[in-house]
Design an enzyme around this catalytic site. Structure first.
Site, PDB file in Angstrom:
ATOM      1  N   LYS A 182      40.660  29.583  35.112  1.00 18.25           N
ATOM      2  CA  LYS A 182      41.359  28.972  36.281  1.00 18.25           C
ATOM      3  C   LYS A 182      41.441  27.370  35.895  1.00 18.25           C
ATOM      4  CE  LYS A 182      41.923  32.972  37.749  1.00 18.25           C
ATOM      5  NZ  LYS A 182      43.430  33.655  37.443  1.00 18.25           N
ATOM      6  N   GLU A 194      39.330  23.023  45.195  1.00 13.09           N
ATOM      7  CA  GLU A 194      41.081  22.549  45.671  1.00 13.09           C
ATOM      8  C   GLU A 194      40.986  22.104  47.060  1.00 13.09           C
ATOM      9  OE1 GLU A 194      43.377  25.729  42.746  1.00 13.09           O
ATOM     10  OE2 GLU A 194      43.362  25.846  44.978  1.00 13.09           O
ATOM     11  N   HIS A 227      43.430  37.654  51.300  1.00  7.21           N
ATOM     12  CA  HIS A 227      43.859  37.603  49.929  1.00  7.21           C
ATOM     13  C   HIS A 227      44.369  38.640  49.177  1.00  7.21           C
ATOM     14  CE1 HIS A 227      42.280  33.453  50.611  1.00  7.21           C
ATOM     15  NE2 HIS A 227      41.191  33.931  50.918  1.00  7.21           N
ATOM     16  N   ARG A 234      49.946  39.115  33.323  1.00  6.10           N
ATOM     17  CA  ARG A 234      50.411  40.673  33.271  1.00  6.10           C
ATOM     18  C   ARG A 234      51.402  40.932  34.153  1.00  6.10           C
ATOM     19  NH1 ARG A 234      48.686  40.987  38.255  1.00  6.10           N
ATOM     20  NH2 ARG A 234      46.840  39.888  38.951  1.00  6.10           N
TER      21      ARG A 234
END
Lengths: 503, 164, 503, 164
Positions: free
Chosen positions: A120, A204, A239, A296
């Site tokens: 990431k 973040e 999520h 993907r």
């Protein structure tokens, strides 16, 4: 890259996405090989494929996640390509590399690209280089508590802690203030270690009431890349996306063009090939921030297919065979509106607890504008070993209003008996004024559940009437005297509770 | 025929008259005239005063689950006491034993034995079918026992906790 | 005409088309009332409608064809409109007039238009007036043998004899030469009298190897009319369409424009309102000849919906409510290619004999580009009283080639057990090079059956193996000694025949 | 287990070995290794040397109907005579009696009693389910009897004709 038509594709996946890929192969005249674990001999993807090959015991680690067994199945069946679907090995760079080394076409990006974009923080760095705004935070993985504290203070609270090798909500923690930081960091790192074998995290800034919007991209091996507009994915629970749509009801044409251009820039910069998705958070002011890239096919790809008229899976296969993209950006357009509901074997009345079991009966909706990408059938036993996705119900309409009406109609026709599903929950969401208005963010599901679960009027009298008539008919059919009928233990207990409530 | 029905915690008195395909049903004070038609082995269409209601029925011991398009309700039935209304003395519920609804792994235990919990309060988090799921207390009471620990793998039916 | 939104529509039909209309109403927020005969209480259109009303015994004449009972049902349920579907009362001017007189909106053209265009010779005269070419023949009904002979000589042989009030192939005779004329005329007139209560006929020149192509039209009550291009309907058996597609593989852009313009001219000339279809024969030279107009929704309307993106049934309802057409001709286009197969309860191995009975199990195809407009479900008993149409399987693809591949894929997924259907027949047709080439005319089915039925390789060994394994498993399950198993009488007989064949 | 199978007029010898889900089947001279999986109550997936074949099975007395995607075959089975191959003397078939497969109306009789007909030749036209259907002779022979006349309504099972 030269064109090399695919003859036989092994599908290294199961469930609805394996079915989807089988169908695409068949329509292209490519032989499709299904693989199956011992729990999946009767799964729909096996029933529909022209060939099938067993790859081991039920646990994913010994079958769908076993690189050796998948490669052995490809060798045994003479496949010349492998489609990984999503999940399992789809974003595993080592698997892609192993395919490349054996001369098997991997239907997806190159292994280096998967490695680059799968970690990431390296994806975030790549985005920054390509001029794509990212959520403010760390650009390198962080490993020790002191560094985490230092970075946290720099970024400010609230913030998100995320596993650097993560995905699917694992190792993810929202930290409201500095007091929570150390405990949250410890948990996130231990979860990340358990799930991905890597305890590095990154930080973040947490955005206020963000929307989750993603951009679908396609790139060929000849340097051509396009985006296929956005998907709105804010309707999620912990999520996990539940409902997706395209276009997003709140993305403006200017924002759409800007995000599309950013996505294509990142694709070109990273040398990306095949289908991929860039996830963004969009804040209340309409500013997009790159979150991560999925290298993907995405679960929710059908909403893009419905509005663009493009078959993404067929294009994945054609790109993998070395073909050029058959269109340019300016030939693409969004037509009408599409919505997808993920039909899950989860019980919305028990906190979305997974509900595996045998499907006793199934009636799927049909008619104009309705597409049901299902991995199950009447008589099928949903296994406990894999994810609870049964089907993706997708509708297309001229407008968002028509798509909503159509989805309501389709949901009213869809019945799955034997296992609780999320279908009744979606029927209620699709009537919710907040959903209909398009005014929602990623907090929607939690707030909808909170405000509707206690308040909703349930058809108890009709249910009691139907059950009682059924009982009368059963007794008549069996000619049993009433006294001999069994009374369940939970009945007596429940009745006492109910009477207490009344007194 | 008269039944006591228990639907999602509500007790109802249900009287059914008629047979063949036409029924006159009274649920507490509400009366329904029902035209009943079974479609296949699992579905039934009820015409109630011309309105059509399409339901799925899942057989269960002592009743059935009724599947509407936007709800799913478990109905338990027993024969009403002849001539009497619902009544009887409320008995105290015994301790509730929670067992694993499917194979999985315990991610986290959320409460300690001895804690007082509300009905619906989370007791532990279990991972199954690739998802983390909170296992909640079915009733208010004291946590008598937590039978698992973080990270433990459990099979279907394994005891997780006792609340009473 | 003023706009008057519809609140509740009674659907004076059954089966898949009633289901289609229920769905359209639901998506428009209009209440849908299903009607049912005693044979149809469990039919799918009743299951899906919000309200339902019994209208009498199983025979159509006492239920779906009874104007009084339909009107009574409309009164009882408070419907403000009636949608007739196709067949039954859809082209009955007296029914449309009765609706008009009671203030019920009839979803279709005005009763005068139905009368004008329903009588075949008056429709032909109207076409001639509008400048639309018709097949050479008589423009007035003919009633006596002498007049028939005179007209026949004028037109020339071969010719077609047709019932003036006809439809659906009744009272239709191909006459090769004068020697056959008198006997054929006698039969055609007696059939016409029996079927329509009117023995008048008309004569048309028989075209050589004609294609059957039709144009879909839509007109509102404000004088606006458009066409929605053509449908190719040449794949028929005894004047019953089996497979339809759009675009037609042999209609050129010039012919398409010409036929479309002719259709719009006739629609405007006749003051036609709502959806309708103009049937043409196109000869080998590509010349179109108007055949007749169907003043209603057509069975095969979905292929037009798939390529134009227009929902014809919703537009029928909106036009009936007084709305204007929401588009102009130049905004319409054909996108991609659509094919429909009519799934019938008929046994292709027994001369397409109807095969009513209980559907034991049903698995319908799904996934991208597939639409199944079905009127049945697993457990449903197909009644003997009505037509044998179970479902319309429709696919859409970018090109005719993709649509064919997709239809093959969909057919391979579609299984109906309990009654023989035309599905296996279509699977064979879709692999036939003549069908794939698009080089066919209305003689295709007869010639395909003739050349393939004896010649085709049947999977007898695999069938025997499967049946034998099933038998072994059944015996194991039942623990029955082999000797006690029954042997059917047809077995012994059949075995003798087979052995004779071998000797 | 060894069977004589009759499939669409063809006689076959079928030997089945194995149980559980794996079978070794020999049909005349062809051998198949079959992995057998029942999916629901009516469908079966056969893996034959890795190739997958999805079939529907309809039970019938003395055998079953096997539904392929592009064909539908009636299979009759009986136990093979122990130790013996198929054989026996061919017997002459008796007269065939044709009855109405469903309710309908006779539109036209096409042949007169006494006419010699071929197998497959049309005997009469019957209207049922809104369609005219030709009823054909199942065998070659003389038309012994025509039991109906033009315009007559018939119920399921009514005798239509005898050919022998």
């Amino acid at each position: 890259m030269n064109e090399r038509p695919l003859r036989k594709v092994l599908i290294a996946n199961r469930g609805e996405i394996a079915v989807r890929i089988v169908r695409a192969c068949q329509e292209l005249g490519i032989a499709a090989v299904a693989v199956y674990s011992e729990a999946d001999r009767g799964a729909l993807h096996v029933r529909l494929a022209g060939e099938a090959c067993g790859i081991g015991p039920a646990p994913s680690r010994e079958s769908y996640l076993s690189i050796d067994r998948i490669l052995e199945a490809a060798r045994r069946t003479g496949a010349d390509a492998v489609h990984p679907g999503y999940g399992f090995l789809a974003e595993n760079a080592a698997f892609a590399r192993a395919c490349e080394e054996r001369g098997l076409v991997f239907v997806g990006p190159r292994s280096e690209t998967i490695a680059l974009m799968g970690e990431k923080t390296s994806a975030r760095r790549m985005a920054v280089e390509a001029g794509v705004p990212v959520v403010p935070g760390t650009l390198e993985p962080v490993r020790d508590a002191q560094a985490i504290r230092r970075e946290a203070r720099r970024i400010g609270f609230p913030l998100m802690l995320k596993a650097a090798s993560g995905g699917g909500g694992k190792g993810l923690r929202l930290v409201a203030d500095e007091g929570e930081l150390d405990a949250a960091a410890q948990r996130a790192r231990s979860e990340a270690l358990g799930a991905f074998g890597d305890d590095s995290v990154y930080l973040e800034k947490a955005l206020e009431r963000p929307r989750h919007v993603e951009i679908q991209v396609l790139a060929d091996a000849h340097g051509n890349a396009v985006h296929l507009f956005e998907r709105e994915c804010s309707i999620q629970r912990r999520h996990q996306k539940l409902i997706e749509e395209s276009p997003s009801p709140f993305v403006t044409e200017a924002l759409r063009r800007r995000m599309g251009a950013l996505a294509v820039a990142l694709v070109k910069r990273s040398g990306y090939v095949n289908a991929g998705t860039l996830e963004f958070l969009v804040d209340a002011a309409g500013e997009p921030y790159f979150l991560e890239m999925n290298t993907r096919l995405q679960v929710e790809h059908p909403v893009t297919e419905m509005v663009t008229g493009i078959d993404l899976v067929k294009l994945q296969l054609r790109i993998a065979a070395g073909e050029r993209l058959p269109f340019r950006q300016e030939q693409l357009a969004q037509r009408g509106h599409a919505i997808e509901c993920r039909v899950l074997a989860e019980d919305p009345d028990r906190g979305f607890l997974p509900s595996p079991g045998r499907i006793q009966a199934l009636e799927a909706p049909a008619g104009p504008g309705v597409r049901d990408d299902s991995g199950v059938y009447a008589g099928y036993a949903v296994p406990v070993h894999y994810d609870p996705l049964l089907s993706k119900l997708v509708v297309h309409g001229e407008s968002r209003a028509e798509a909503i009406q159509r989805m309501r109609r389709a949901l009213s026709e869809y019945r799955i008996l034997g296992v609780p599903t999320t279908l009744p929950f979606y029927a209620r969401v699709l009537r919710d004024p907040s959903f209909v208005s398009g005014e929602f963010d990623t907090s929607y599901v939690a707030s909808f559940v909170a405000r509707s679960d206690g308040a909703r009027e349930r058809p108890v009298a009709l249910a009691a009437a139907a059950a009682a008539i059924r009982e009368v008919r059963e007794r008549l059919a069996a000619r049993l005297p009433p006294a001999t009928r069994p009374t369940s233990p939970w009945f007596a207990e429940g009745l006492r509770e109910a009477q207490r409530g009344r007194a | 025929m008269i039944f006591e029905a228990l639907v999602e915690g509500r007790a109802l008195r249900v009287e059914v008259k008629g047979r063949g395909d036409r029924y006159d049903v009274t649920v507490d004070d509400r009366r329904f005239e029902v035209d009943w038609r079974e479609n296949g082995r699992h579905f039934v269409s009820l015409l109630v005063d011309g309105r059509n209601l399409e339901l799925g029925l899942e057989a269960r011991a002592g009743g059935c689950i009724v599947v509407f398009d936007d709800d799913r309700l478990a109905v338990e039935l027993r024969d009403a006491v002849r001539g009497g209304a619902l009544g009887g003395k409320p008995a105290a519920g015994g301790p509730a034993r929670l067992s694993a609804p499917m194979p999985g792994k315990i991610v986290r235990v959320l409460v300690l034995p001895g804690t007082a919990v509300e009905a619906g309060q989370g007791l532990l988090v279990m991972e199954a079918m690739k998802m983390e799921n909170e296992i909640r207390s079915p009733r208010a009471g004291l946590v008598r026992e937590i039978a698992v620990r973080d990270g433990q793998a459990v099979e279907t039916g394994a005891l997780l906790a006792v609340v009473g």
